[in-house]
Design an enzyme around this catalytic site. Structure first.
Site, PDB file in Angstrom:
ATOM      1  N   ASP A 159       0.831   5.566   5.139  1.00  0.00           N
ATOM      2  CA  ASP A 159       0.887   7.017   4.921  1.00  0.00           C
ATOM      3  C   ASP A 159      -0.526   7.592   4.847  1.00  0.00           C
ATOM      4  O   ASP A 159      -0.810   8.664   5.378  1.00  0.00           O
ATOM      5  CB  ASP A 159       1.657   7.308   3.626  1.00  0.00           C
ATOM      6  N   HIS A 187       6.657   5.739  -1.164  1.00  0.00           N
ATOM      7  CA  HIS A 187       6.629   5.650   0.314  1.00  0.00           C
ATOM      8  C   HIS A 187       7.985   6.163   0.805  1.00  0.00           C
ATOM      9  O   HIS A 187       8.895   5.388   1.106  1.00  0.00           O
ATOM     10  CB  HIS A 187       6.388   4.206   0.758  1.00  0.00           C
TER      11      HIS A 187
HETATM   12  P1  NAD Z   1      12.753  -6.490  11.619  1.00  0.00           P
HETATM   13  O1  NAD Z   1      14.216  -6.334  11.494  1.00  0.00           O
HETATM   14  O2  NAD Z   1      12.144  -6.513  12.962  1.00  0.00           O
HETATM   15  O3  NAD Z   1      12.288  -7.813  10.874  1.00  0.00           O
HETATM   16  C1  NAD Z   1      12.693  -8.105   9.580  1.00  0.00           C
HETATM   17  C2  NAD Z   1      12.737  -9.610   9.461  1.00  0.00           C
HETATM   18  O4  NAD Z   1      12.985  -9.913   8.090  1.00  0.00           O
HETATM   19  C3  NAD Z   1      13.849 -10.264  10.282  1.00  0.00           C
HETATM   20  O5  NAD Z   1      13.327 -11.323  11.066  1.00  0.00           O
HETATM   21  C4  NAD Z   1      14.808 -10.771   9.231  1.00  0.00           C
HETATM   22  O6  NAD Z   1      15.502 -11.934   9.616  1.00  0.00           O
HETATM   23  C5  NAD Z   1      13.839 -11.040   8.080  1.00  0.00           C
HETATM   24  N1  NAD Z   1      14.460 -11.196   6.767  1.00  0.00           N
HETATM   25  C6  NAD Z   1      15.594 -10.626   6.287  1.00  0.00           C
HETATM   26  N2  NAD Z   1      15.853 -11.081   5.058  1.00  0.00           N
HETATM   27  C7  NAD Z   1      14.856 -11.936   4.730  1.00  0.00           C
HETATM   28  C8  NAD Z   1      14.579 -12.741   3.601  1.00  0.00           C
HETATM   29  N3  NAD Z   1      15.405 -12.752   2.544  1.00  0.00           N
HETATM   30  N4  NAD Z   1      13.479 -13.500   3.595  1.00  0.00           N
HETATM   31  C9  NAD Z   1      12.666 -13.516   4.668  1.00  0.00           C
HETATM   32  N5  NAD Z   1      12.876 -12.807   5.782  1.00  0.00           N
HETATM   33  C10 NAD Z   1      13.962 -12.018   5.815  1.00  0.00           C
HETATM   34  O7  NAD Z   1      12.095  -5.329  10.708  1.00  0.00           O
HETATM   35  P2  NAD Z   1      10.599  -4.801  10.712  1.00  0.00           P
HETATM   36  O8  NAD Z   1      10.496  -3.676  11.685  1.00  0.00           O
HETATM   37  O9  NAD Z   1       9.664  -5.922  10.774  1.00  0.00           O
HETATM   38  O10 NAD Z   1      10.556  -4.117   9.260  1.00  0.00           O
HETATM   39  C11 NAD Z   1      10.625  -4.896   8.093  1.00  0.00           C
HETATM   40  C12 NAD Z   1      10.705  -3.980   6.858  1.00  0.00           C
HETATM   41  O11 NAD Z   1       9.494  -3.230   6.720  1.00  0.00           O
HETATM   42  C13 NAD Z   1      11.825  -2.935   6.906  1.00  0.00           C
HETATM   43  O12 NAD Z   1      12.436  -2.857   5.619  1.00  0.00           O
HETATM   44  C14 NAD Z   1      11.099  -1.666   7.237  1.00  0.00           C
HETATM   45  O13 NAD Z   1      11.804  -0.521   6.814  1.00  0.00           O
HETATM   46  C15 NAD Z   1       9.823  -1.870   6.462  1.00  0.00           C
HETATM   47  N6  NAD Z   1       8.667  -1.033   6.819  1.00  0.00           N
HETATM   48  C16 NAD Z   1       7.864  -0.610   5.814  1.00  0.00           C
HETATM   49  C17 NAD Z   1       6.730   0.144   6.089  1.00  0.00           C
HETATM   50  C18 NAD Z   1       5.835   0.626   4.980  1.00  0.00           C
HETATM   51  O14 NAD Z   1       4.890   1.379   5.262  1.00  0.00           O
HETATM   52  N7  NAD Z   1       6.040   0.242   3.722  1.00  0.00           N
HETATM   53  C19 NAD Z   1       6.421   0.442   7.415  1.00  0.00           C
HETATM   54  C20 NAD Z   1       7.257  -0.013   8.429  1.00  0.00           C
HETATM   55  C21 NAD Z   1       8.403  -0.756   8.117  1.00  0.00           C
HETATM   56  C1  LMR Z   2       7.477   3.909   8.132  1.00  0.00           C
HETATM   57  O1  LMR Z   2       6.989   4.678   7.323  1.00  0.00           O
HETATM   58  O2  LMR Z   2       7.217   3.952   9.346  1.00  0.00           O
HETATM   59  C2  LMR Z   2       8.393   2.819   7.637  1.00  0.00           C
HETATM   60  O3  LMR Z   2       8.643   2.941   6.282  1.00  0.00           O
HETATM   61  C3  LMR Z   2       9.645   2.718   8.420  1.00  0.00           C
HETATM   62  C4  LMR Z   2      10.579   3.859   8.117  1.00  0.00           C
HETATM   63  O4  LMR Z   2      11.740   3.589   7.811  1.00  0.00           O
HETATM   64  O5  LMR Z   2      10.153   5.009   8.187  1.00  0.00           O
END
Ligand code: NAD
Ligand code: LMR
Length: 335
Positions: A159, A187
């Site tokens: 962010d 967030h």
């Molecule tokens: P994705 O679905 O591509 O990958 C997630 C992975 O996590 C998968 O491979 C899944 O099998 C694995 N997983 C599920 N449960 C698990 C566990 N108990 N232990 C270990 N691995 C596990 O998703 P992504 O695009 O990589 O996003 C992951 C997370 O990050 C989501 O919750 C998304 O919303 C979040 N995210 C946060 C931010 C932020 O700024 N905080 C930014 C982008 C995404």
């Molecule tokens: C983001 O900010 O891009 C991540 O938290 C993914 C989402 O769900 O917005």
């Protein structure tokens, strides 16, 4: 050469990890002279895909990586961990808020907290990326009582990077010229991106962003709402949530925690709100401006908060309290 550190990435077969692992393994986070045991955790059905990621990491021939461990077992993953990037969780789809993921994701962070408590180093640094990141980090920390609460954090650096990029575009400067943006709170779409203390370098001089932008209405309205909704805008466009920028921000977050912030600068991290200088309620993972030295963060105090900012900071605190209370019910803890 120093001793190797154990770096854990969860969700290692997923989207974010695919970019994140590249940067970590290249030495962009812990330094080019720091050997790393790279520990990759994912769930059992993803072990085949994870095997492919391991092959690719090996084929990159990164000199700092001394060993790669791929596992679906929490205790194997977190044993003696020095740094953990907890990414593994379900991402949201178009039309959802991040807190809609609470029921699906928060139990993961209870289980991982319990494992960290048992087997990780007590000095481990944990950043939670999986959404809803702040509340997941709080639950993880609560289930790891033998590790200081200060060692847990959640990612709001994405962010902050988004806020800086919006302002840099608006004033026609490079994003590297913008300093001291702040993300307060969650967030989520209630976060408060605050440029009141930020500066932009123009002709070698640090000019307050407000003076450079010369449009208070934009800063108070469109700017805030663009940053708040940027994650949703990426999902609408890509049909997948942000991955490259999330991985990059996770690296920025951990690198600053490891090596420290520059003198006179701060960064945004969601950290435990106990004893904070801004009267934010305790017992939340709330994003504050922090300064980091010798691997320890402290909240930057003394920044003037006007009524506009106070109102926005209260709204996001209230949402975090609601999320926390809902999460405690989901994981079966007492309020
Ligand atoms: P994705 O679905 O591509 O990958 C997630 C992975 O996590 C998968 O491979 C899944 O099998 C694995 N997983 C599920 N449960 C698990 C566990 N108990 N232990 C270990 N691995 C596990 O998703 P992504 O695009 O990589 O996003 C992951 C997370 O990050 C989501 O919750 C998304 O919303 C979040 N995210 C946060 C931010 C932020 O700024 N905080 C930014 C982008 C995404
Ligand atoms: C983001 O900010 O891009 C991540 O938290 C993914 C989402 O769900 O917005």
């Amino acid at each position: 050469m120093p001793e190797a550190i154990r770096v854990v990435v969860t969700g290692a077969a997923g989207q974010i990890a695919y970019s994140l692992l590249y940067s970590v393994a290249k030495g962009d986070v812990f330094g080019k002279d720091q050997p790393i045991v790279l520990v990759l955790l994912d769930i059992t059905p993803m072990m085949g895909v994870l095997g492919g990621v391991v092959m690719e990491l090996k084929d990159c021939a990164f000199p700092v990586v001394t060993e790669i461990v791929a596992t679906d077992d929490y205790d194997t993953a977190f044993k003696d961990a020095d740094a953990c990037m907890l990414v593994g969780a379900m991402p949201r789809k178009e039309g959802m808020e991040r807190k809609d993921l609470l029921a699906a994701n928060v139990k993961i962070f209870k289980g991982q907290g319990e494992s960290l408590n048992k087997v990780a180093k007590k000095t481990v640094k944990v950043v939670v990326v999986g959404n809803p990141a702040n509340t997941n980090a709080l639950i993880c920390s609560k289930h790891a009582p033998s590790i200081p609460k200060e060692n847990f954090s959640a990612l709001t650096r994405l962010d902050q990077n988004r806020a800086k990029a919006q302002v840099a575009d608006r004033v026609g400067r490079s994003v590297g010229d913008v300093s001291n943006a702040i993300i307060w709170g969650n967030h989520s779409s209630t976060q408060y991106p605050d440029m009141r203390h930020a500066t932009v370098k123009i002709d070698g001089k640090a000019v307050p962003v407000h003076d450079a932008v010369k449009d208070d209405n934009w800063l108070k309205n469109e700017f805030i709402s663009t940053v708040q909704k940027r994650g949703a805008a990426v999902i609408a466009a890509r049909k997948l949530s942000s991955a490259m920028s999330a991985a990059n921000a996770t690296c920025d977050h951990m690198r600053d925690w490891w090596f420290g912030t520059k003198p006179g600068e701060w960064t945004s991290m969601a950290v435990i709100s106990d004893n904070n200088p801004y009267n934010v309620p305790a017992n939340l993972m709330y994003s504050f401006p922090v300064e980091i030295k010798d691997g320890k963060w402290s909240i930057k105090g003394g920044l003037a908060i006007d009524d506009f900012s106070q109102e926005k900071m209260d709204i996001t605190a209230k949402e975090l309290e609601e999320e926390r209370d809902a999460a405690l019910v989901v994981v079966g803890d007492k309020k």
